[in-house]
Enzyme design. Sequence first.
Site, PDB file in Angstrom:
ATOM      1  N   LYS A  10       0.824  -1.212   0.000  1.00 37.25           N
ATOM      2  CA  LYS A  10       0.000   0.000   0.000  1.00 37.25           C
ATOM      3  C   LYS A  10       0.868   1.277   0.000  1.00 37.25           C
ATOM      4  O   LYS A  10       2.067   1.238   0.307  1.00 37.25           O
ATOM      5  CB  LYS A  10      -0.930  -0.019   1.213  1.00 37.25           C
ATOM      6  CG  LYS A  10      -1.995  -1.121   1.142  1.00 37.25           C
ATOM      7  CD  LYS A  10      -3.001  -0.950   2.274  1.00 37.25           C
ATOM      8  CE  LYS A  10      -4.111  -1.979   2.196  1.00 37.25           C
ATOM      9  NZ  LYS A  10      -5.162  -1.730   3.208  1.00 37.25           N
ATOM     10  N   TYR A  50     -12.444  -1.311  -4.291  1.00 40.19           N
ATOM     11  CA  TYR A  50     -12.984  -1.584  -2.946  1.00 40.19           C
ATOM     12  C   TYR A  50     -14.513  -1.442  -2.903  1.00 40.19           C
ATOM     13  O   TYR A  50     -15.070  -1.192  -1.830  1.00 40.19           O
ATOM     14  CB  TYR A  50     -12.339  -0.637  -1.933  1.00 40.19           C
ATOM     15  CG  TYR A  50     -10.949  -1.065  -1.491  1.00 40.19           C
ATOM     16  CD1 TYR A  50     -10.762  -2.215  -0.719  1.00 40.19           C
ATOM     17  CD2 TYR A  50      -9.822  -0.321  -1.811  1.00 40.19           C
ATOM     18  CE1 TYR A  50      -9.496  -2.603  -0.289  1.00 40.19           C
ATOM     19  CE2 TYR A  50      -8.554  -0.694  -1.388  1.00 40.19           C
ATOM     20  CZ  TYR A  50      -8.401  -1.841  -0.627  1.00 40.19           C
ATOM     21  OH  TYR A  50      -7.150  -2.226  -0.192  1.00 40.19           O
ATOM     22  N   ASN A 113      -2.107   0.126   6.828  1.00 41.61           N
ATOM     23  CA  ASN A 113      -1.686  -1.199   7.306  1.00 41.61           C
ATOM     24  C   ASN A 113      -0.792  -1.954   6.321  1.00 41.61           C
ATOM     25  O   ASN A 113      -0.726  -3.188   6.333  1.00 41.61           O
ATOM     26  CB  ASN A 113      -2.898  -2.029   7.737  1.00 41.61           C
ATOM     27  CG  ASN A 113      -3.847  -2.342   6.594  1.00 41.61           C
ATOM     28  OD1 ASN A 113      -3.714  -1.801   5.503  1.00 41.61           O
ATOM     29  ND2 ASN A 113      -4.802  -3.209   6.842  1.00 41.61           N
ATOM     30  N   HIS A 116      -2.300  -5.469   1.411  1.00 40.47           N
ATOM     31  CA  HIS A 116      -3.650  -6.015   1.188  1.00 40.47           C
ATOM     32  C   HIS A 116      -3.506  -7.409   0.595  1.00 40.47           C
ATOM     33  O   HIS A 116      -2.542  -7.686  -0.120  1.00 40.47           O
ATOM     34  CB  HIS A 116      -4.430  -5.127   0.206  1.00 40.47           C
ATOM     35  CG  HIS A 116      -5.653  -5.801  -0.365  1.00 40.47           C
ATOM     36  ND1 HIS A 116      -6.853  -5.848   0.307  1.00 40.47           N
ATOM     37  CD2 HIS A 116      -5.832  -6.501  -1.523  1.00 40.47           C
ATOM     38  CE1 HIS A 116      -7.734  -6.534  -0.426  1.00 40.47           C
ATOM     39  NE2 HIS A 116      -7.137  -6.936  -1.535  1.00 40.47           N
ATOM     40  N   GLU A 127      -9.595  -9.907  -8.349  1.00 41.95           N
ATOM     41  CA  GLU A 127      -8.625  -8.842  -8.065  1.00 41.95           C
ATOM     42  C   GLU A 127      -7.414  -8.935  -8.990  1.00 41.95           C
ATOM     43  O   GLU A 127      -6.906  -7.909  -9.450  1.00 41.95           O
ATOM     44  CB  GLU A 127      -8.225  -8.882  -6.587  1.00 41.95           C
ATOM     45  CG  GLU A 127      -9.388  -8.472  -5.689  1.00 41.95           C
ATOM     46  CD  GLU A 127      -9.091  -8.512  -4.198  1.00 41.95           C
ATOM     47  OE1 GLU A 127      -9.961  -8.085  -3.429  1.00 41.95           O
ATOM     48  OE2 GLU A 127      -7.990  -8.966  -3.794  1.00 41.95           O
TER      49      GLU A 127
HETATM   50  P1  CMP Z   1      -7.613  -4.251   3.219  1.00 39.94           P
HETATM   51  O1  CMP Z   1      -7.174  -5.659   3.371  1.00 39.94           O
HETATM   52  O2  CMP Z   1      -6.985  -3.447   2.153  1.00 39.94           O
HETATM   53  O3  CMP Z   1      -9.206  -4.231   2.997  1.00 39.94           O
HETATM   54  C1  CMP Z   1      -9.981  -3.099   3.282  1.00 39.94           C
HETATM   55  C2  CMP Z   1      -9.256  -2.104   4.143  1.00 39.94           C
HETATM   56  O4  CMP Z   1     -10.068  -1.203   4.862  1.00 39.94           O
HETATM   57  C3  CMP Z   1      -8.462  -2.833   5.214  1.00 39.94           C
HETATM   58  O5  CMP Z   1      -7.378  -3.491   4.618  1.00 39.94           O
HETATM   59  C4  CMP Z   1      -8.132  -1.699   6.172  1.00 39.94           C
HETATM   60  O6  CMP Z   1      -6.923  -1.031   5.824  1.00 39.94           O
HETATM   61  C5  CMP Z   1      -9.290  -0.712   5.955  1.00 39.94           C
HETATM   62  N1  CMP Z   1     -10.146  -0.599   7.143  1.00 39.94           N
HETATM   63  C6  CMP Z   1     -10.352   0.526   7.865  1.00 39.94           C
HETATM   64  N2  CMP Z   1     -11.203   0.304   8.883  1.00 39.94           N
HETATM   65  C7  CMP Z   1     -11.550  -1.010   8.812  1.00 39.94           C
HETATM   66  C8  CMP Z   1     -12.403  -1.849   9.584  1.00 39.94           C
HETATM   67  N3  CMP Z   1     -13.069  -1.397  10.651  1.00 39.94           N
HETATM   68  N4  CMP Z   1     -12.513  -3.155   9.227  1.00 39.94           N
HETATM   69  C9  CMP Z   1     -11.855  -3.637   8.142  1.00 39.94           C
HETATM   70  N5  CMP Z   1     -11.038  -2.890   7.363  1.00 39.94           N
HETATM   71  C10 CMP Z   1     -10.878  -1.588   7.694  1.00 39.94           C
END
Ligand code: CMP
Length: 138
Positions: A10, A50, A113, A116, A127
Amino acid sequence: MLEKTFAIIKPDAVAAKNAGKIIDRIEAEGFTIKAMKKIHMTKAIAERFYFVHRERPFYNDLTNFMSSGPCIVMCLEKEDAIKGWRALMGATNPDAAEADTLRKLYGKNIDNNAVHGSDAPETAAEEVAFFFTGIELM
Ligand code: CMP
């Protein structure tokens, strides 16, 4: 079963210059990088990618963040790649992630984070196809 999954390094991890370390770890853990490229998503592309989260309260912040800078998208292959990549990433929230996982090592918070990964075979196929053409996966 030899399987493919989709992964993103990311914008936070790319900006922090952690991409090389993450790619090293991916290979050390036995994944084959079938395809990889650096892209800068527009807000519209992030919203499409998303779309499944469109009703969630974090959708706007998430799509702003994912379009805030370049990221690295990859198709990874390994035995049970989907489960293996999710294990290597760790929990979505880095605070809850297991020691030595990528999100624990490189993630700052649940939004920033670091990585992904696809959650199931159907989403992995969707994807991968969203970002890569057939010829890029040969
Ligand atoms: P990702 O695996 O990219 O999928 C969706 C993203 O939304 C997730 O990682 C997080 O970075 C972000 N996100 C933010 N808040 C939440 C939440 N409460 N639950 C899940 N994903 C979240």
